[in-house]
Enzyme design. Structure first.
Site, short mmCIF file in Angstrom:
data_model
loop_
_atom_site.label_atom_id
_atom_site.label_comp_id
_atom_site.label_asym_id
_atom_site.label_seq_id
_atom_site.Cartn_x
_atom_site.Cartn_y
_atom_site.Cartn_z
N GLY A 55 3.04 2.15 10.95
CA GLY A 55 3.99 3.25 10.79
C GLY A 55 4.77 3.58 12.06
O GLY A 55 5.43 4.60 12.14
N LYS B 169 0.08 4.27 -0.18
CA LYS B 169 -0.53 5.45 0.47
C LYS B 169 -0.36 6.68 -0.43
O LYS B 169 -0.46 6.57 -1.64
CB LYS B 169 0.05 5.63 1.88
CG LYS B 169 -0.11 4.34 2.70
CD LYS B 169 0.20 4.49 4.16
CE LYS B 169 -0.01 3.14 4.86
NZ LYS B 169 0.18 3.20 6.30
N GLU C 228 -6.52 4.53 8.29
CA GLU C 228 -6.31 5.95 8.00
C GLU C 228 -7.56 6.58 7.41
O GLU C 228 -7.85 7.76 7.63
CB GLU C 228 -5.09 6.12 7.08
CG GLU C 228 -3.79 5.89 7.87
CD GLU C 228 -2.65 5.30 7.06
OE1 GLU C 228 -2.67 5.36 5.82
OE2 GLU C 228 -1.71 4.77 7.70
N ASN D 294 0.86 -1.19 0.00
CA ASN D 294 0.00 0.00 0.00
C ASN D 294 0.90 1.23 0.00
O ASN D 294 1.53 1.54 1.01
CB ASN D 294 -0.90 -0.05 1.26
CG ASN D 294 -1.70 1.22 1.44
OD1 ASN D 294 -1.79 2.06 0.53
ND2 ASN D 294 -2.31 1.38 2.61
N HIS E 97 -9.42 1.09 5.45
CA HIS E 97 -8.10 1.26 6.06
C HIS E 97 -8.24 2.18 7.28
O HIS E 97 -9.02 3.13 7.25
CB HIS E 97 -7.11 1.84 5.04
CG HIS E 97 -5.69 1.79 5.53
ND1 HIS E 97 -5.19 2.70 6.43
CD2 HIS E 97 -4.70 0.90 5.27
CE1 HIS E 97 -3.93 2.37 6.70
NE2 HIS E 97 -3.61 1.30 6.01
N GLU F 217 -4.86 -5.10 10.81
CA GLU F 217 -3.85 -4.06 11.00
C GLU F 217 -4.09 -3.36 12.34
O GLU F 217 -4.92 -2.44 12.43
CB GLU F 217 -3.92 -3.02 9.87
CG GLU F 217 -3.63 -3.56 8.49
CD GLU F 217 -3.05 -2.50 7.57
OE1 GLU F 217 -1.98 -2.78 7.00
OE2 GLU F 217 -3.63 -1.41 7.44
N SER G 235 3.93 -2.24 10.37
CA SER G 235 5.40 -2.31 10.56
C SER G 235 6.00 -3.64 10.13
O SER G 235 6.91 -4.16 10.79
CB SER G 235 5.77 -1.98 12.01
OG SER G 235 5.42 -0.63 12.30
P1 13P Z 1 3.36 0.31 7.72
O1 13P Z 1 3.86 -0.95 7.08
O2 13P Z 1 4.08 1.54 7.26
O3 13P Z 1 3.29 0.18 9.22
O4 13P Z 1 1.84 0.51 7.21
C1 13P Z 1 0.94 -0.52 7.31
C2 13P Z 1 -0.29 -0.16 6.55
O5 13P Z 1 -1.03 0.69 6.95
C3 13P Z 1 -0.55 -0.88 5.29
O6 13P Z 1 -1.84 -0.61 4.85
#
Ligand code: 13P
Length: 259
Positions: free
Chosen positions: A176, A14, A100, A12, A98, A170, A216
């Site tokens: 992150g 982003k 976010e 992803n 997601h 997740e 992560s």
């Molecule tokens: P990270 O791998 O940067 O922690 O992000 C995970 C994520 O949100 C994938 O959709």
């Protein structure tokens, strides 16, 4: 689409990568990717780069997804993207729910439900994200949170549609932050998800369900996570922005097949 080869590893991206950066990254991934018989790779670029990435990976067996969609087919919905538009741009998958999106754009389980239905009407396979925040975890509410997200967002689907859904666990506190869930923490939730699927749709559907872990994921922790029985692959954020680290994760994940 036939059944996906496990492990499934999705990147992803982003809100990173211009069109030219996306093309270069996709080309690097194509060059070094293991054979499609060893792993399913899905690239999830920003909307503007989908078509270019699709062109770059064509013939490689690598698949492409969108990061979100709106549930209407068309109309006066400024800034939104429909399932039809994603399909035409080259997507076979779409992320839905997601954290976010939930956190910064107010997405609810009800919206997730509508988006999943819209995706399925146009033959997109939704990758539905669920997961608890730190407060839920501290309060011992992790499994309750997972249960309510599944029941409210997904379990209304008829069996044949549910079979097309990929789940991504997740934990929000792991996204992150560099602090991944331990393999035991991931397995506890993945196993619980599989049990919930079994009680709603039966053992057969539950055994076939693909449940990814995200938060992560790095080359250094991928193998210990994939070794867990109910972890079928990864949804990778930060480490998917460089071909080298992303492909190392894919390789570590496919090592699990070697027994
Ligand atoms: P990270 O791998 O940067 O922690 O992000 C995970 C994520 O949100 C994938 O959709």
């Amino acid at each position: 689409m036939k059944d996906l080869v496990r492990p499934v590893v999705a990147g992803n991206w982003k809100m990173y990568k211009t069109i030219s950066e996306a093309r270069n990254l996709a080309a690097e991934v194509v060059k070094q990717a293991p054979a499609p018989s060893l792993a399913t790779i899905i690239l999830i670029p920003p909307f503007t780069a989908i078509q270019e990435v699709k062109k770059t990976v064509s013939k490689s067996g690598i698949l492409v997804g969108g990061q979100d969609l709106f549930w209407e087919e068309e109309g006066a919905f400024t800034g939104e993207i429909s399932a039809i538009q994603l399909r035409e741009a080259g997507c076979d998958f779409v992320l839905v729910g997601h954290s976010e999106r939930r956190q910064f754009f107010g997405e609810t389980d009800e919206m997730v439900r509508k988006k999943v239905q819209a995706a399925r009407q146009h033959e997109l396979r939704p990758i539905v994200c669920i997961g608890e925040n730190l407060e839920d975890r501290k309060n011992g509410q992790t499994l309750n949170k997972i249960k309510s997200q599944l029941e409210n967002g997904l379990f209304n689907l008829p069996e044949e549609e549910f079979r097309m859904v990929i789940l991504a666990y997740e934990p929000i506190w792991a996204i992150g932050t560099g602090q991944n869930a331990t393999p035991e923490q991931a397995e506890e939730v993945h196993n619980y998800i599989r049990q919930l699927i079994a009680s709603r749709y039966g053992k057969n559907v539950s055994a076939c369900a693909i449940i990814l872990y995200g938060g992560s994921v790095k080359p250094a922790n991928a193998f210990s996570l994939i070794k867990e029985k109910d972890v079928d692959g990864f949804l990778v954020g930060g480490a998917s922005l460089k071909a080298e680290s992303f492909l190392e994760i894919v390789r570590e994940a496919s090592r699990s097949k070697e027994g």
